[in-house]
Scaffold this active site. Structure first.
Site: not given
Length: 430
Positions: A309, A336
């Site tokens: 992330d 994602k």
């Protein structure tokens, strides 16, 4: 669709970090599975949190939301312990955690359940669960290869094998459910487990609710059956995933202090501290705060297999470093909320960055400055926030389309951005 126009201005000041989204999901689910009342404090009602709260209510949990009147923080009083029979539809909105955590939870009881989603979540892969369904006889059906997903069956204790290079959310999802079954179970990891920090978070939260799972070197997890969740009170710690944007803003700007963080944590995205320091960034940790001071940054090589992330904001840091920064082992970043390798490289390059995609990463050549222009969020909250930090160092105004994507995880982002001196004007396209 909303857009935001940002005028270049280096950020400075103190920000109170939002609570960890990852821990919040896990705490709400664990409290809902507990036989008694739990209190979960210091949360924010982002879209992802709304999805998990709504789902657990449908499953029989009694969740009272208490607004605290400061910084949009809330407290949840959760009475759980019962998985409701006959639930039919669960809307996960765009939350991958809600979907992947709750598929095994919904299988604790017999009955048909349909999971819905929106945006990129509709097509995000669930192959690890489909493999389990085939082996255990759980019926399932898809709509054009994606959500809605309808499942019909019941989870049984046993041995479950998962690939280590897929999302750790599948591992965590099974960990919520297997302890409640009548027999003992094992989760066996094929290859090396990526995103170990997220599994650590799950184990820590489960331990707080009385659930025991043995971690055998991240290769095998052994789980006793017939366990019970015990109610617990928990205050959610600050989010390193969100702190990453303000730490970057501090070293690229005039100094930003992030408060409400824990130095000792299982959050894998604490890696941002080491990454910035390795690049030469000046950080000072003092209790529950980290001060990032203006710094010249050097180029490094970053393995993001344990912190995927962080890719968008690492790319921003690399854009303003001396030399060439390399990001590797990030192939999972492509699945994602957006293909984040393509998204962040495409949009930063529109502003004058020099970024090349590789199969599993990025090669980022530092540039002296960025220019203004119009960029797109790809409906991804982390792309919005990364571009906002980059815009503070541009030579002209930067407009980010579809800026409301930040409500997925950090609805107060623009308020905090402005509090630090940022100049951002939100407006409605069309």
């Amino acid at each position: 669709m909303k857009a935001v126009t940002i005028k270049p201005w280096k950020l400075k000041g103190v920000v109170n970090l939002p609570p960890s989204k990852s821990i919040s999901h896990r705490a709400i689910i664990s409290a809902s599975l507990s036989e008694g009342t739990s209190v979960i404090d210091n949360l924010i009602l982002s879209k992802d949190m709304e999805a998990t709260i709504s789902a657990m209510r449908l499953m029989g949990s009694n969740i009272e939301i208490i607004k605290k009147g400061e910084n949009d923080r809330i407290k949840l009083v959760i009475g759980g312990g019962y998985i409701k029979r006959g639930i039919t539809h669960i809307d996960c909105i765009e939350s991958g955690s809600t979907l992947r955590f709750l598929i095994p939870v919904s299988l604790l009881d017999k009955g048909q359940v349909t999971f819905h989603g929106r945006g990129k979540l509709v097509t995000r892969p669930l192959d690890s669960y489909y493999e389990i369904f085939h082996k255990t006889g759980i019926k399932y059906s898809l709509m054009d290869g994606g959500l809605p997903l309808t499942i019909d069956g019941q989870l049984e204790s046993g041995t479950y094998e998962l690939d280590g290079n897929i999302s750790s959310q599948f591992v965590s999802g099974l960990m919520f459910s297997l302890p409640l079954l009548s027999g003992d179970s094992k989760i066996i990891i094929r290859g090396d487990l990526e995103s170990k920090g997220y599994v650590d978070l799950t184990l820590d939260v489960l331990k707080g609710f009385g659930i025991r799972i043995a971690n055998n070197g991240y290769k095998e997890f052994t789980i006793e059956g017939n366990q019970k969740y015990k109610p617990s009170n928990m205050e959610i710690e600050g989010d390193y995933s969100q702190a990453a944007f303000w730490l970057a803003a501090g070293v690229l700007g005039e100094g930003v202090e992030s408060q409400g963080i824990r130095e000792k944590t299982s959050q894998g995205d604490r890696a941002i501290v080491n990454i910035i320091e390795e690049m030469g960034g000046k950080l000072h940790v003092d209790g529950d705060s980290i001060k990032a001071s203006p710094s010249s940054l050097n180029s490094i090589k970053v393995d993001v297999s344990q912190c995927p992330d962080l890719v968008p904001i690492i790319a921003v840091l690399g854009t303003f470093c001396e030399g060439v920064l390399e990001i590797g082992n990030g192939s999972r970043v492509r699945i994602k909320e957006s293909d984040r390798l393509k998204a962040i490289s495409t949009e930063l390059n529109k502003l004058g960055a020099d970024i090349t995609e590789t199969e599993d990463g990025l090669i980022v050549k530092g540039v002296k400055s960025l220019r203004g222009g119009e960029v797109d969020s790809w409906n991804d909250h982390r792309i919005v926030m990364a571009l906002a930090i980059a815009a503070t160092r541009a030579s002209g105004e930067v407009t980010i389309r579809d800026s409301e994507a930040i409500t997925k995880s950090y609805p107060g982002f623009w308020e905090d951005f402005k509090m630090l001196g940022g100049i951002a004007d939100e407006w409605q396209l069309g």
